[in-house]
Design a protein around this motif. Structure first.
Motif, PDB file in Angstrom:
ATOM      1  N   VAL A   3      45.080  32.024  39.003  1.00 47.75           N
ATOM      2  CA  VAL A   3      44.649  32.859  40.120  1.00 47.75           C
ATOM      3  C   VAL A   3      45.377  32.452  41.397  1.00 47.75           C
ATOM      4  CG1 VAL A   3      42.667  33.786  41.326  1.00 47.75           C
ATOM      5  CG2 VAL A   3      42.422  33.046  38.978  1.00 47.75           C
ATOM      6  N   LEU A  93      39.199  42.074  41.517  1.00 47.07           N
ATOM      7  CA  LEU A  93      37.986  41.463  40.958  1.00 47.07           C
ATOM      8  C   LEU A  93      37.745  41.892  39.514  1.00 47.07           C
ATOM      9  CD1 LEU A  93      35.554  41.409  44.004  1.00 47.07           C
ATOM     10  CD2 LEU A  93      36.869  39.540  43.020  1.00 47.07           C
ATOM     11  N   ALA A  94      38.344  43.003  39.093  1.00 47.98           N
ATOM     12  CA  ALA A  94      38.275  43.353  37.679  1.00 47.98           C
ATOM     13  C   ALA A  94      39.151  42.388  36.873  1.00 47.98           C
ATOM     14  CB  ALA A  94      38.716  44.796  37.446  1.00 47.98           C
ATOM     15  N   PHE A  95      40.252  41.954  37.467  1.00 46.91           N
ATOM     16  CA  PHE A  95      41.120  40.988  36.789  1.00 46.91           C
ATOM     17  C   PHE A  95      40.568  39.573  36.900  1.00 46.91           C
ATOM     18  CE2 PHE A  95      45.157  42.733  35.152  1.00 46.91           C
ATOM     19  CZ  PHE A  95      44.976  44.062  35.464  1.00 46.91           C
ATOM     20  N   VAL A  96      39.869  39.283  37.981  1.00 48.72           N
ATOM     21  CA  VAL A  96      39.289  37.952  38.186  1.00 48.72           C
ATOM     22  C   VAL A  96      37.804  38.116  38.489  1.00 48.72           C
ATOM     23  CG1 VAL A  96      39.445  35.790  39.485  1.00 48.72           C
ATOM     24  CG2 VAL A  96      41.487  37.183  39.152  1.00 48.72           C
ATOM     25  N   PRO A  97      36.968  38.247  37.456  1.00 53.40           N
ATOM     26  CA  PRO A  97      35.545  38.501  37.712  1.00 53.40           C
ATOM     27  C   PRO A  97      34.831  37.306  38.340  1.00 53.40           C
ATOM     28  CG  PRO A  97      36.126  38.903  35.400  1.00 53.40           C
ATOM     29  CD  PRO A  97      37.280  38.217  36.033  1.00 53.40           C
ATOM     30  N   ARG A  98      35.396  36.108  38.182  1.00 53.41           N
ATOM     31  CA  ARG A  98      34.747  34.942  38.785  1.00 53.41           C
ATOM     32  C   ARG A  98      35.093  34.922  40.267  1.00 53.41           C
ATOM     33  NH1 ARG A  98      36.519  30.229  34.884  1.00 53.41           N
ATOM     34  NH2 ARG A  98      38.294  31.628  34.712  1.00 53.41           N
ATOM     35  N   ARG A  99      34.128  35.325  41.077  1.00 58.30           N
ATOM     36  CA  ARG A  99      34.429  35.552  42.484  1.00 58.30           C
ATOM     37  C   ARG A  99      34.652  34.263  43.250  1.00 58.30           C
ATOM     38  NH1 ARG A  99      30.706  40.934  43.621  1.00 58.30           N
ATOM     39  NH2 ARG A  99      31.473  42.032  41.769  1.00 58.30           N
TER      40      ARG A  99
ATOM     41  N   LEU B  79      32.611  47.065  34.558  1.00 58.19           N
ATOM     42  CA  LEU B  79      33.620  46.099  34.987  1.00 58.19           C
ATOM     43  C   LEU B  79      33.042  44.951  35.800  1.00 58.19           C
ATOM     44  CD1 LEU B  79      36.468  48.548  36.038  1.00 58.19           C
ATOM     45  CD2 LEU B  79      36.405  47.075  34.036  1.00 58.19           C
ATOM     46  N   LEU B  81      31.791  44.999  38.642  1.00 64.13           N
ATOM     47  CA  LEU B  81      32.015  45.114  40.085  1.00 64.13           C
ATOM     48  C   LEU B  81      30.692  45.359  40.804  1.00 64.13           C
ATOM     49  CD1 LEU B  81      35.259  47.294  40.023  1.00 64.13           C
ATOM     50  CD2 LEU B  81      35.076  44.855  40.500  1.00 64.13           C
ATOM     51  N   TYR B  96      30.912  41.630  31.135  1.00 62.20           N
ATOM     52  CA  TYR B  96      32.280  41.557  31.647  1.00 62.20           C
ATOM     53  C   TYR B  96      32.519  40.270  32.426  1.00 62.20           C
ATOM     54  CZ  TYR B  96      36.693  43.176  33.602  1.00 62.20           C
ATOM     55  OH  TYR B  96      38.009  43.293  33.933  1.00 62.20           O
ATOM     56  N   GLY B  97      31.505  39.862  33.201  1.00 63.83           N
ATOM     57  CA  GLY B  97      31.644  38.666  34.030  1.00 63.83           C
ATOM     58  C   GLY B  97      31.858  37.397  33.238  1.00 63.83           C
ATOM     59  N   LEU B  99      33.918  37.230  30.722  1.00 66.90           N
ATOM     60  CA  LEU B  99      35.268  37.231  30.172  1.00 66.90           C
ATOM     61  C   LEU B  99      36.165  36.355  31.037  1.00 66.90           C
ATOM     62  CD1 LEU B  99      35.577  41.069  29.458  1.00 66.90           C
ATOM     63  CD2 LEU B  99      34.889  39.261  27.877  1.00 66.90           C
ATOM     64  N   PRO B 102      39.919  38.870  31.409  1.00 69.74           N
ATOM     65  CA  PRO B 102      39.431  40.201  31.049  1.00 69.74           C
ATOM     66  C   PRO B 102      40.535  41.231  30.799  1.00 69.74           C
ATOM     67  CG  PRO B 102      38.989  39.716  33.357  1.00 69.74           C
ATOM     68  CD  PRO B 102      39.455  38.448  32.743  1.00 69.74           C
ATOM     69  N   ALA B 103      41.725  40.989  31.336  1.00 71.85           N
ATOM     70  CA  ALA B 103      42.801  41.966  31.139  1.00 71.85           C
ATOM     71  C   ALA B 103      43.148  42.106  29.657  1.00 71.85           C
ATOM     72  CB  ALA B 103      44.039  41.568  31.929  1.00 71.85           C
ATOM     73  N   GLN B 130      49.653  37.544  36.518  1.00 66.36           N
ATOM     74  CA  GLN B 130      49.513  36.089  36.663  1.00 66.36           C
ATOM     75  C   GLN B 130      48.058  35.655  36.680  1.00 66.36           C
ATOM     76  OE1 GLN B 130      51.881  35.804  40.219  1.00 66.36           O
ATOM     77  NE2 GLN B 130      53.580  34.852  39.137  1.00 66.36           N
ATOM     78  N   SER B 131      47.202  36.489  37.265  1.00 69.44           N
ATOM     79  CA  SER B 131      45.792  36.089  37.351  1.00 69.44           C
ATOM     80  C   SER B 131      45.166  35.954  35.964  1.00 69.44           C
ATOM     81  CB  SER B 131      45.011  37.108  38.186  1.00 69.44           C
ATOM     82  OG  SER B 131      44.891  38.333  37.489  1.00 69.44           O
ATOM     83  N   ASN B 132      45.776  36.581  34.963  1.00 77.09           N
ATOM     84  CA  ASN B 132      45.258  36.476  33.601  1.00 77.09           C
ATOM     85  C   ASN B 132      46.231  35.730  32.686  1.00 77.09           C
ATOM     86  OD1 ASN B 132      42.698  38.586  32.701  1.00 77.09           O
ATOM     87  ND2 ASN B 132      43.455  38.600  34.786  1.00 77.09           N
TER      88      ASN B 132
END
Lengths: 252, 333
Positions: A3, A93-99, B79, B81, B96-97, B99, B102-103, B130-132
């Motif tokens: 991240v 945040l969909a790609f990184v759900p851990r806020r 998702l 959100l 979802y949280g 995962l 998640p991608a 990169q985030s995943n």
């Protein structure tokens, strides 16, 4: 780590990051030289009491904490509010759900960038400012003098905190204009009008306390440099904590 | 749009040979989206009200409802959100949280315009990848896949909506996920873009992926979806196959054009039919089948110019179903 790498890509892939960085240093040096040159002239006409409190180190750094901080603050604010403005925040945040992870990565990348930038700006402003003071025939210092290095590096560190306040305000307010207005009020306007407010305000207001370290000639009205720094960073950390709690609870 | 044309051709002629989407993905398909009692309350308004449905792999599930029915809210809850007020929704059995990357599980396109205009297509995707923990090579792959390779180094601010849509699809495909979600993907697209999206979704479903696509346009869903989840005012209205949906919602009607419609309408009614007026002088008859109507016409010597089953359009069926649940309507009290 992933991240953080992602946030670093976001940071470096925007032209505005580069412009803001250049602007920060340009303001710190350019305005710093103007202030130093003006103050050098002022010194020549000053009374002995005024001369006793003349602090060449602090003066040369003034452009950093009065003006360049705005550019660094914008960097921090925009790191978050630009995501809200474009809607990118949902994708992020969909790609990184851990806020918590998301906010931590932002703080590391933008805080880190601000730290480097802040140090560059502070040292550049210091050296160019001392040169102007010397040229104007006013007292000047060198890095080896007592507390000077601490003051210069402390300025850079203070600027890092401003960027992080920007990140936190960005999360809390989500809109660029609102977050920036609050940031300016906190770091610039209130300190400027502190003279009109009760004395305790200037002593305990965190962003002012954090600047105590920039005084080489001690200012009895302020907290000591370490207490001031401690108070300032505790508040920065607390604000980030509040931002995290809000970010976790809130729908995007 | 040359880019669009190129992709469509590629998809048709080479998709099976090239397998532009990794073959190994098939192994971990069969991932369901399951909503159970999903509820979202904003103040006193129930945006989503006790919604339960399952989105199955291998087909395109149309998520249908009028504007404001709660489709986007539901997708945001899938998702992670937005947090549900009550109930749960899981992907492959997990929230979802939970995962970690998640991608690789779900790819979603919520809003194609949600891209920083100052960032290039490549860097936008790279940051997401990169985030995943996805390699930069995959970014080039998905850019190729959606036909944006030539525009990779251009800033997204200068993209047309169609190009943004492709960029959004590319982002959704980064992790080669078994589940794909699209929120109103054809809104504002030109015919070329619409066709591209449709074929893409059909292709994903054919590969065994789980595809959920929302729309307020029944006609669009008729061309894309195999299965429908219909909601109105946040409540489940129907959860069925496309054909089944039609059959269940539309009474079979016969369309009749007679030389003397008024007279024939009386005859039909007398024979137990129920008659209403259609376009022009057409009669729409229910309760009587074609044979009975034909016999009746012959018996009374009534010339008919048309006698055919009246295909209730999907749009009509949809309107009929959601009439009660449309929140804003022209001329409503």
């Amino acid at each position: 780590m992933n991240v953080i790498r992602s946030e670093w890509t976001k940071f470096r892939s925007l032209r505005s990051s580069v412009y803001t960085a250049l602007l920060t240093v340009a303001i710190a040096v350019g305005m710093g030289m103007l202030i130093s040159s003006g103050q050098a002239r002022g010194y020549l006409e000053a009374t002995p009491e005024e001369r006793a409190s003349f602090d060449p180190t602090n003066l040369s750094l003034g452009a950093c904490f009065y003006l360049a901080q705005l550019a660094i603050g914008v960097l921090g604010v925009l790191s978050v509010t630009s995501e809200y403005a474009t809607g990118m925040i949902r994708t992020s945040l969909a790609f990184v759900p851990r806020r918590g992870m998301f906010l931590a990565a932002k703080a590391v990348v933008y805080g880190g960038a601000a730290f480097v930038l802040g140090q560059v700006a502070a040292f550049a402003a210091y050296f160019s400012g001392q040169a102007m003071l010397a040229e104007g025939g006013a007292p000047h210092t060198s890095l080896g003098d007592p507390f000077v290095l601490r003051a210069v590096a402390g300025t850079g560190l203070w600027l890092t905190g401003v960027a992080l306040i920007g990140v936190a305000l960005g999360v809390l307010l989500r809109a660029t204009a609102g977050a920036f207005a609050v940031l300016v009020a906190v770091t610039l306007v209130l300190p400027l009008v502190a003279g009109l407010l009760p004395e305790w305000f200037g002593r305990w207001w965190p962003t002012m306390a954090g600047l105590s370290v920039t005084n080489v000639v001690p200012n009895p009205d302020l907290l000591g440099p370490w207490q001031g720094m401690g108070l300032y960073w505790s508040c920065v950390a607390a604000l980030l904590g509040v931002a995290l709690a809000v970010l976790r609870r809130r729908d995007v | 749009m040359a880019i669009g044309g190129r992709y469509v051709c590629r998809k048709r002629t080479e998709a099976h040979r090239d397998r532009p989407i990794r073959a190994d993905s098939v192994l971990r398909m069969s991932v369901r989206i399951e909503a159970r009692g999903l509820t979202k309350q904003y103040g006193h308004t129930l945006a989503v009200d006790d919604l339960s449905f399952t989105v199955e792999p291998g087909r395109v599930t149309g998520f249908l409802g009028p504007n404001g029915a709660g489709k986007s809210t539901t997708m945001r809850m899938i998702l992670g959100l937005d947090a549900p007020t009550r109930g749960t929704v899981t992907v492959g059995g997990r929230r979802y949280g939970e995962l970690r990357a998640p991608a690789h599980e779900v790819g979603a396109l919520l809003d194609a315009r949600a891209v920083h205009p100052g960032r290039t297509a490549f860097h936008h995707l790279l940051a997401l990848a990169q985030s995943n923990g996805i390699a930069a090579a995959r970014v080039h792959e998905v850019l190729e896949l959606v036909g944006l390779s030539a525009a990779a180094r251009r800033r997204a601010g200068g993209f047309s909506l169609g190009m943004n849509q492709r960029l959004g699809v590319a982002a959704a495909l980064l992790g080669d996920p078994p589940v794909l979600m699209f929120d109103e993907p054809v809104n504002g697209l030109d015919p070329e873009g619409i066709r591209w999206i449709r074929e893409l979704m059909r292709g994903f479903a054919a590969e065994g992926r789980t595809v959920l696509v929302s729309s307020h346009l029944m006609s669009e869903m008729a061309l894309t979806a195999d299965h429908l989840v219909v909601i109105g005012r946040g409540r489940l209205v129907a959860d069925s196959g496309l054909e089944e949906f039609l059959r269940s919602t539309a009474e079979q009607e016969m369309l009749v054009r007679a030389a003397d419609p008024d007279a024939f309408a009386r005859l039909l009614t007398a024979s137990g039919g129920s008659v209403r007026r259609g376009d022009g002088d057409a009669l729409l008859v229910s309760e009587l089948d074609g044979a009975a109507i034909g016999k009746l016409a012959a018996f009374h010597g009534m010339p008919l110019s048309e006698l055919a089953p009246h295909r209730v359009s999907l749009e009509d069926a949809f309107m009929e179903l959601t009439r009660e649940s449309v929140e804003y309507r022209a001329g409503a009290r």
